[in-house]
Design a protein around this motif. Structure first.
Motif, PDB file in Angstrom:
ATOM      1  N   GLN A  86       3.281  -4.451  -6.374  1.00 18.67           N
ATOM      2  CA  GLN A  86       2.091  -4.971  -7.031  1.00 18.67           C
ATOM      3  C   GLN A  86       0.881  -5.037  -6.105  1.00 18.67           C
ATOM      4  O   GLN A  86      -0.186  -4.525  -6.404  1.00 18.67           O
ATOM      5  CB  GLN A  86       2.396  -6.363  -7.619  1.00 18.67           C
ATOM      6  CG  GLN A  86       3.549  -6.379  -8.608  1.00 18.67           C
ATOM      7  CD  GLN A  86       3.348  -5.418  -9.763  1.00 18.67           C
ATOM      8  OE1 GLN A  86       2.223  -5.253 -10.235  1.00 18.67           O
ATOM      9  NE2 GLN A  86       4.420  -4.783 -10.201  1.00 18.67           N
ATOM     10  N   ASN A  87       1.039  -5.659  -4.953  1.00 18.44           N
ATOM     11  CA  ASN A  87      -0.061  -5.828  -4.017  1.00 18.44           C
ATOM     12  C   ASN A  87      -0.463  -4.486  -3.417  1.00 18.44           C
ATOM     13  O   ASN A  87       0.360  -3.796  -2.829  1.00 18.44           O
ATOM     14  CB  ASN A  87       0.372  -6.788  -2.897  1.00 18.44           C
ATOM     15  CG  ASN A  87      -0.790  -7.173  -1.995  1.00 18.44           C
ATOM     16  OD1 ASN A  87      -1.708  -6.399  -1.785  1.00 18.44           O
ATOM     17  ND2 ASN A  87      -0.725  -8.383  -1.452  1.00 18.44           N
ATOM     18  N   PRO A  88      -1.746  -4.085  -3.537  1.00 14.73           N
ATOM     19  CA  PRO A  88      -2.158  -2.770  -3.022  1.00 14.73           C
ATOM     20  C   PRO A  88      -1.976  -2.614  -1.519  1.00 14.73           C
ATOM     21  O   PRO A  88      -1.989  -1.503  -1.014  1.00 14.73           O
ATOM     22  CB  PRO A  88      -3.632  -2.682  -3.426  1.00 14.73           C
ATOM     23  CG  PRO A  88      -4.060  -4.083  -3.675  1.00 14.73           C
ATOM     24  CD  PRO A  88      -2.864  -4.803  -4.174  1.00 14.73           C
ATOM     25  N   TRP A  89      -1.827  -3.711  -0.784  1.00 18.80           N
ATOM     26  CA  TRP A  89      -1.646  -3.611   0.669  1.00 18.80           C
ATOM     27  C   TRP A  89      -0.214  -3.898   1.097  1.00 18.80           C
ATOM     28  O   TRP A  89       0.102  -3.897   2.289  1.00 18.80           O
ATOM     29  CB  TRP A  89      -2.593  -4.598   1.380  1.00 18.80           C
ATOM     30  CG  TRP A  89      -4.029  -4.239   1.158  1.00 18.80           C
ATOM     31  CD1 TRP A  89      -4.866  -4.802   0.249  1.00 18.80           C
ATOM     32  CD2 TRP A  89      -4.774  -3.226   1.827  1.00 18.80           C
ATOM     33  NE1 TRP A  89      -6.109  -4.205   0.290  1.00 18.80           N
ATOM     34  CE2 TRP A  89      -6.072  -3.222   1.271  1.00 18.80           C
ATOM     35  CE3 TRP A  89      -4.470  -2.305   2.842  1.00 18.80           C
ATOM     36  CZ2 TRP A  89      -7.068  -2.356   1.695  1.00 18.80           C
ATOM     37  CZ3 TRP A  89      -5.468  -1.441   3.267  1.00 18.80           C
ATOM     38  CH2 TRP A  89      -6.743  -1.469   2.699  1.00 18.80           C
ATOM     39  N   ASP A  90       0.630  -4.119   0.116  1.00 17.03           N
ATOM     40  CA  ASP A  90       2.006  -4.511   0.418  1.00 17.03           C
ATOM     41  C   ASP A  90       2.926  -3.283   0.486  1.00 17.03           C
ATOM     42  O   ASP A  90       3.810  -3.093  -0.337  1.00 17.03           O
ATOM     43  CB  ASP A  90       2.509  -5.493  -0.644  1.00 17.03           C
ATOM     44  CG  ASP A  90       3.895  -6.037  -0.303  1.00 17.03           C
ATOM     45  OD1 ASP A  90       4.256  -6.011   0.880  1.00 17.03           O
ATOM     46  OD2 ASP A  90       4.602  -6.464  -1.233  1.00 17.03           O
ATOM     47  N   TRP A  91       2.680  -2.413   1.471  1.00 14.98           N
ATOM     48  CA  TRP A  91       3.514  -1.231   1.681  1.00 14.98           C
ATOM     49  C   TRP A  91       4.648  -1.581   2.637  1.00 14.98           C
ATOM     50  O   TRP A  91       4.419  -2.164   3.688  1.00 14.98           O
ATOM     51  CB  TRP A  91       2.692  -0.092   2.277  1.00 14.98           C
ATOM     52  CG  TRP A  91       1.708   0.520   1.315  1.00 14.98           C
ATOM     53  CD1 TRP A  91       0.409   0.136   1.127  1.00 14.98           C
ATOM     54  CD2 TRP A  91       1.945   1.609   0.433  1.00 14.98           C
ATOM     55  NE1 TRP A  91      -0.181   0.922   0.169  1.00 14.98           N
ATOM     56  CE2 TRP A  91       0.745   1.843  -0.278  1.00 14.98           C
ATOM     57  CE3 TRP A  91       3.054   2.406   0.153  1.00 14.98           C
ATOM     58  CZ2 TRP A  91       0.625   2.840  -1.227  1.00 14.98           C
ATOM     59  CZ3 TRP A  91       2.920   3.413  -0.792  1.00 14.98           C
ATOM     60  CH2 TRP A  91       1.727   3.622  -1.480  1.00 14.98           C
ATOM     61  N   GLN A  92       5.856  -1.191   2.256  1.00 13.67           N
ATOM     62  CA  GLN A  92       7.020  -1.472   3.097  1.00 13.67           C
ATOM     63  C   GLN A  92       7.838  -0.199   3.288  1.00 13.67           C
ATOM     64  O   GLN A  92       7.997   0.591   2.358  1.00 13.67           O
ATOM     65  CB  GLN A  92       7.909  -2.555   2.451  1.00 13.67           C
ATOM     66  CG  GLN A  92       7.227  -3.905   2.310  1.00 13.67           C
ATOM     67  CD  GLN A  92       8.122  -4.923   1.624  1.00 13.67           C
ATOM     68  OE1 GLN A  92       9.049  -4.557   0.910  1.00 13.67           O
ATOM     69  NE2 GLN A  92       7.846  -6.201   1.842  1.00 13.67           N
ATOM     70  N   ARG A  93       8.335  -0.035   4.491  1.00 13.68           N
ATOM     71  CA  ARG A  93       9.217   1.105   4.790  1.00 13.68           C
ATOM     72  C   ARG A  93      10.519   0.942   4.003  1.00 13.68           C
ATOM     73  O   ARG A  93      11.058  -0.164   3.904  1.00 13.68           O
ATOM     74  CB  ARG A  93       9.489   1.128   6.300  1.00 13.68           C
ATOM     75  CG  ARG A  93      10.480   2.183   6.756  1.00 13.68           C
ATOM     76  CD  ARG A  93       9.822   3.523   6.984  1.00 13.68           C
ATOM     77  NE  ARG A  93      10.820   4.454   7.497  1.00 13.68           N
ATOM     78  CZ  ARG A  93      11.100   4.616   8.791  1.00 13.68           C
ATOM     79  NH1 ARG A  93      10.425   3.909   9.698  1.00 13.68           N
ATOM     80  NH2 ARG A  93      12.001   5.490   9.176  1.00 13.68           N
TER      81      ARG A  93
END
Length: 623
Positions: A86-93
């Motif tokens: 959801q969060n546009p900056w919440d990228w996770q490997r």
């Protein structure tokens, strides 16, 4: 070592599955890596010039996949994957196995509540994980085996540890128990004797085009004299796995009780499986043997079909009448000149269908030391510090010729085209015979570090031109028994476009480009110029095939992932067709450019500076 094997298996499994998904399900949105990193704040860990963004819409997930090599014709090299919810900056490997599961979930998400789809999903998940596990075990067992780097026929047949480059589950082997792999798989260098049944002659159907009878060949394999067998019976060999299956069939048990079949057990010479698992090789014999096995490999349960037995002989008779072999000695067909099976009332196949195949690679044959499949030639290196077999050949050729790697790669490619591609198109043009010449059915002999001879195997992989039907039947009347081999020329153009170009030719182009030897663009332009010249020399159905390549913006590609999604056994499907999808046709692009230059008054016969010099870059607009 297990850790390294797991890493290699995980990477190879992900490359295979992800590329199938990109090709067949969703091409995604391409980004220049620097731009994507600025937008997301993610720092990629590798030297990836591209990021491919995929929307798993049904799951509400966005994936960002690093791409270290972007291919026009083959497979991209994918690296790390990042997930955003959801969060546009919440990228996770995220790890690659989890990505594969997410892709499968996304494919089937719209089918929730559908019992058939639920079963198909479980089947795909099972095959995917099984393929990964089997590949890992093969790598553990073979990772330090120097034979993996050999060019010999059987060594290369045993070297395909990563499997089919266009398949999402390349090493799935349903039907072989874990403890049986060491006994029956080429990757683990298995060697075993065959299981024999003595069968009443009244139940047998057999045929042979060669002087030696089927019975004589089989007795030679079993190492028995004719006098040792009941005069009313004949030996029939089966694979040990198939024998175990047959022994549990009611109709076989009944025949055993009636004395029409006698179970003699395992005996005779030892064989090694080739890359297909069910075609078996013995270096001492002039014949290989192709048997049914109760095992699902890639898309199908691997069994010889009754309707495949006679066509191999009849097409062989058709070609034997021609002068094609004399005109093109660099192109050879490995014939299947004999077969035997047990015919039972009300059954298409009894399970005994046995095909005898020529063996050009006996222990005394010079070519057996340097003949390998194109699949083995282009496979990623397995041994630490090694390069691909193709790159090793090009580097040796460059040193021998004192030329640059780029020039040597193009020289190697020209020799390959001369052996493998040009004659295949001419065979279709002049004789109406098209071949399923994919990379695993295509063998190349290497002489002086370059291709010198091509061999096609699989005499069940024929398409005959419907427009040439009358003249082919006149040449070889026995083909009247095999009218199902005749196909419309548009359909043949589609199938040959896949097998000969996408599967075989494009794998070589992709490998040369990925290894940095010569750009894919340069090789594609080289292909286009060769096809343009070849078209002027043809006067039959081959012209139509080349025109299809020139004038169609897309080309049908076998969709192995979608075939697995729908759980289709292509050998059981109508006309034995898997699911196909359309992909971009790069030959069309070159033809359009050539026509534009022609209209402008330029010479289209010369290679452009773009084809000569441009590095293998793909613009975002051409995705």
């Amino acid at each position: 070592m297990p850790h390294t094997a797991n890493r290699l298996a995980e990477n190879a499994s992900f490359q295979a599955f992800a590329n199938c998904y990109i090709r067949e399900v969703d091409p995604g949105v391409w980004h220049i890596a620097d731009n994507w990193q600025r937008q997301t704040g993610i720092s990629l860990e590798h030297d990836e010039p591209y990021v491919l963004e995929l929307q798993l819409i049904e799951l509400g997930i966005t994936l960002g996949i690093g791409v270290s090599y972007r291919s026009i014709v083959g497979r991209h090299l994918v690296t790390n994957v990042y997930r955003k919810q959801q969060n546009p900056w919440d990228w996770q490997r995220v790890d690659s196995v989890s990505v594969i599961v997410m892709m499968i979930d996304n494919i089937y998400a719209k089918s929730q509540g559908n019992r058939k789809a639920a079963s198909q999903k479980l089947e795909l998940l099972n095959r995917t994980l099984e393929s990964h596990q089997i590949m890992q075990e093969y790598l553990v067992q073979r990772q330090n085996d120097s034979a993996l780097d050999h060019l010999g026929f059987i060594e290369s047949e045993q070297s395909l540890l990563f499997g089919h480059w266009l398949h999402p589950t390349p090493k799935s082997r349903q039907g072989i128990h874990s403890w049986q792999h060491k006994n029956y798989t080429p990757e683990l260098k298995a060697s075993f004797a065959l299981h024999f049944f003595a069968v009443s002659r009244q139940l047998l159907q057999q045929n042979s085009l060669i002087e030696q009878s089927v019975e004589q060949i089989i007795n030679q394999i079993a190492e028995v004299d004719c006098d040792a067998i009941d005069v009313d019976k004949q030996l029939v060999p089966v694979h040990p796995l198939q024998a175990h299956w047959l022994q549990h069939q009611d109709y076989i048990q009944q025949l055993l009780r009636e004395g029409l079949i006698e179970d003699l057990g395992v005996m005779g010479k030892k064989f090694t499986p080739t890359s297909s698992v069910r075609t078996l090789y013995c270096a001492e014999l002039n014949y290989m043997i192709k048997l049914s096995i109760p095992v699902k490999i890639t898309n199908s349960l691997r069994k010889n079909k009754a309707h495949e037995l006679e066509p191999g002989l009849n097409v062989g008779k058709l070609l034997a009448q021609s002068d094609f072999s004399e005109k093109y000695p660099q192109f050879a067909m490995i014939e299947d000149p004999a077969y035997i099976t047990v015919k039972l009332p009300g059954m298409q196949e009894s399970g005994f269908e046995t095909i005898i195949r020529q063996n050009p690679f006996t222990e005394n044959a010079i070519n057996q030391r340097a003949t390998l499949s194109i699949a083995a030639l282009v496979q990623e290196p397995i041994l630490a510090g090694c390069k691909t077999k193709l790159t090793q050949q090009v580097e040796a050729l460059a040193q021998e010729q004192k030329k640059s790697l780029n020039t040597a790669a193009q020289l190697w490619f020209d020799c390959y085209w001369h052996c493998a591609i040009d004659p295949a198109i001419r065979l279709y043009d002049s004789h109406g015979v098209a071949l399923e010449a994919h990379q695993q059915n295509s063998l190349i002999t290497i002489s002086n570090n370059r291709p010198s001879q091509y061999y096609y195997r699989d005499n069940q992989g024929f398409y005959l031109s419907q427009s040439m039907r009358e003249q082919l039947l006149q040449r070889e009347p026995s083909l009247n028994q095999n009218l199902d081999l005749f196909y419309d020329d548009d359909a043949i153009a589609d199938r040959v476009g896949y097998y000969l170009f996408i599967n075989q030719l494009f794998s070589v182009i992709s490998r040369l480009g990925q290894d940095g030897l010569v750009s894919e663009l340069a090789l594609l332009e080289r292909c286009y110029r060769k096809l343009t010249q070849l078209k002027t020399e043809l006067n039959g159905v081959g012209v139509h095939f080349i025109e299809q390549l020139f004038n169609k913006a897309t080309i049908p590609c076998k969709a192995n992932l979608l075939t697995r999604v729908e759980d289709v056994d292509e050998l059981e499907a109508e006309q034995e067709l898997a699911v196909y999808t359309d992909i971009r046709n790069p030959i069309f692009d070159f033809h359009q450019k050539a026509m534009s230059r022609l209209k402008a008054g330029d010479d289209v016969g010369e290679e452009t500076e773009e084809g000569k010099n441009k590095e293998n870059e793909v613009t975002l607009e051409s995705a």
